[in-house]
Scaffold this active site. Structure first.
Site, PDB file in Angstrom:
ATOM      1  N   SER A 123      -9.830   1.612   3.249  1.00 29.17           N
ATOM      2  CA  SER A 123      -9.023   2.684   2.148  1.00 29.17           C
ATOM      3  C   SER A 123      -8.005   1.567   1.423  1.00 29.17           C
ATOM      4  O   SER A 123      -7.391   2.076   0.771  1.00 29.17           O
ATOM      5  CB  SER A 123      -8.193   3.553   2.883  1.00 29.17           C
ATOM      6  OG  SER A 123      -7.321   3.032   3.878  1.00 29.17           O
TER       7      SER A 123
ATOM      8  N   SER B 180     -10.150  -0.660   7.392  1.00 27.11           N
ATOM      9  CA  SER B 180      -9.894  -0.659   5.884  1.00 27.11           C
ATOM     10  C   SER B 180      -9.279  -1.908   5.480  1.00 27.11           C
ATOM     11  O   SER B 180      -8.768  -1.749   4.146  1.00 27.11           O
ATOM     12  CB  SER B 180      -8.583   0.532   5.960  1.00 27.11           C
ATOM     13  OG  SER B 180      -9.544   1.663   6.184  1.00 27.11           O
TER      14      SER B 180
ATOM     15  N   LYS C  34       0.872  -1.097   0.177  1.00 36.57           N
ATOM     16  CA  LYS C  34      -0.186   0.161  -0.072  1.00 36.57           C
ATOM     17  C   LYS C  34       0.781   1.178   0.026  1.00 36.57           C
ATOM     18  O   LYS C  34       1.812   1.276   0.549  1.00 36.57           O
ATOM     19  CB  LYS C  34      -0.974  -0.016   1.299  1.00 36.57           C
ATOM     20  CG  LYS C  34      -1.783   0.959   1.164  1.00 36.57           C
ATOM     21  CD  LYS C  34      -2.884   0.925   2.482  1.00 36.57           C
ATOM     22  CE  LYS C  34      -3.953   1.954   2.518  1.00 36.57           C
ATOM     23  NZ  LYS C  34      -4.871   1.744   3.847  1.00 36.57           N
TER      24      LYS C  34
END
Length: 485
Positions: free
Chosen positions: A157, A181, A82
């Site tokens: 997210s 998330s 990420k």
């Protein structure tokens, strides 16, 4: 196909020299490049590293030299990361205009541990800007798409991290979680997603959203994949005082709970979640089927009431946005990232840089967070939320003293369509209805792919346990996996 194999299966192929690291990496890269030509690309990767093949070749050389997988458990295995986790010399933008051009000067501790274990870093993954969102629509690189249905969100997210694993563009990925998330995208995309105990993984080198809640999380296609990552990443780090000692090296070979072990379990189901109006009936049906499987295997399931859970969403968002407002004050155009200098002084520099650098959701949360922290309201809002958080943690931990696990759906409904909730923040925030209590209580939780709706949309069910009980959670997940393959 190589890309259909799980992280664990690929490790076995490497150990047996049936595949090379370079072959594996190129297979996933081919999938990524092929997807770029799709009318609706997944948009999971924001950068596929040019030097990844070089590192895969080096891993193959080490394997040829006889370096063992006991010494380097993830040798030659590709991992996607990420875009808010620092990798030395690589861009780390958090998918925000405010951090365009920012290169991380050092590795996050979790990255160092993966590299020490021999992993190959594939690239940076799309996310909601600065990890604020539940749909990966708030990214300066555009939204990611759900590989199950490209008209729908992969969640957020960490939606890009889930999309690349579910879409066969990476075998394993890192995300981060503050209030759901990791687990929400895992549920929406039909894969496994772990939010570990707070402190199990170091946060050093992870761009902070809400420091008392943030944790690095893991995505994989089977429970053993999660166990592999957990085994090498867990443990104390002197650079993060909130990290704690933990040894999960035994998880390099994950075994499932036996039927006898399942029969000894007591499992709690929160009434507050089952009775909510927002629970989709097809999600409830999948949950009931998993409960029936547990009961069939002899586990004792009981509904319990934890009334304070109803305050989870407002408590979580009050605390998270308050900490975000403080943490993100460092993005000011002075030290790094975007700089909009009008020559009219620092105040104007701050205003222009942050106005142009932040997207609408980040602005909404920063403004609201500063309001909560203001002198007039901090007592009524922030301090009361801290007290409620303590009561939520107490209530959850009291249940876990009597029961082995808490189980409930990961999300109240399957993945929603892109643009469906982007202009309705309250509806978006309610996607986290069943996840935030875990973060507030700092316990571990694994979203397990448990079934599908009639339309073929994945449904995840989460297994939550006592602090540092990840091994037990994974054993139960593997038992479910083996009996329902």
């Amino acid at each position: 196909m190589i890309t259909d194999l799980t992280f664990t299966q690929l490790r076995d192929k490497l150990k047996n020299k049936e595949l090379s690291s370079l072959q594996i990496l190129r297979a996933f890269k081919d999938e990524y490049e092929k997807d770029l030509k799709h009318p609706l690309p997944l948009n999971g990767f924001v950068e596929f590293f040019e030097d990844a093949e070089e590192h895969a070749k080096k891993a193959d050389e080490l394997i040829a030299q006889g370096v063992s997988f006991d010494e380097k458990p993830l040798l030659g295995l590709p991992i996607a990361v990420k875009d808010n986790i620092s990798m030395a010399g690589k861009l780390c933008t958090c998918c925000s205009r405010s951090l365009q051009g920012y290169y991380a000067p050092y590795n996050a501790t979790v990255i160092d541990r993966l590299l020490e274990a021999g992993a190959v870093l594939m690239g940076r993954i799309n996310m909601d800007e600065l990890a604020m969102g539940s749909s990966t629509e708030f990214s300066c690189y555009g939204p990611s798409r759900n590989p199950v249905d490209r008209a729908r969100t992969p969640g957020g997210s960490s939606g890009g991290s889930a999309a690349v694993v579910a879409g066969n563009q990476a075998p394993f990925s890192l995300g981060t979680e503050t209030g759901g998330s990791v687990r929400l995208p895992a549920s929406y995309c039909g894969i496994y997603g772990l939010k570990p105990t707070y402190g199990l993984f170091s946060r050093y080198g992870v761009v902070a959203f809400s420091s008392s809640l943030d944790q690095v999380g893991l995505f994989g296609k089977e429970a053993a994949d999660i166990a592999l990552g957990l085994a090498v990443m867990a443990g104390k780090d002197e650079k993060d005082e909130t990290s704690e000692e933990a040894d999960f090296s035994s998880l390099l070979k994950l075994s499932a709970y036996s039927k006898e072990e399942i029969a000894s379990l007591k499992i709690a189901i929160p009434k507050e979640f089952l009775n909510t109006q927002g629970l989709d009936q097809e999600v409830k049906q999948v949950f009931d089927e998993l409960c029936a499987w547990l009961t069939k295997n002899g586990a004792k399931l009981e509904e319990v009431s934890i009334p304070v859970l109803e305050a989870s969403i407002p408590t979580y968002y009050t605390l998270a946005i308050s900490e975000a407002a403080s943490n993100l004050s460092r993005i000011d155009g002075i030290r790094f990232g975007l700089r909009k200098d009008t020559g009219k002084g620092n105040d104007e520099l701050y205003i222009q840089t942050r106005s142009e650098g932040f997207g609408p959701e980040v602005k909404r949360r920063i403004i609201t967070g500063n309001y909560v922290l203001s002198k007039e309201f901090s007592g009524d809002c922030y301090e009361k939320s801290l007290n409620v958080r303590a009561k939520i943690a107490q209530g959850v931990n009291e249940v876990l003293q009597k029961y082995d696990f808490i189980i409930c759906p990961t999300a109240p409904a399957p993945a929603f369509k892109l643009n469906e909730k982007v202009d309705d923040p309250i509806a978006m925030y309610l996607s986290d209805l069943f996840t935030t209590f875990v973060n507030l209580a700092r316990i571990p939780s694994l979203s397990v792919p448990a079934g599908k709706t009639k339309a073929g949309l994945p449904v995840g069910i989460q297994f939550c346990g006592k602090k540092f009980s990840e091994d037990r959670i994974l054993k139960l997940a593997k038992a479910w996996e083996e009996q329902n393959a």
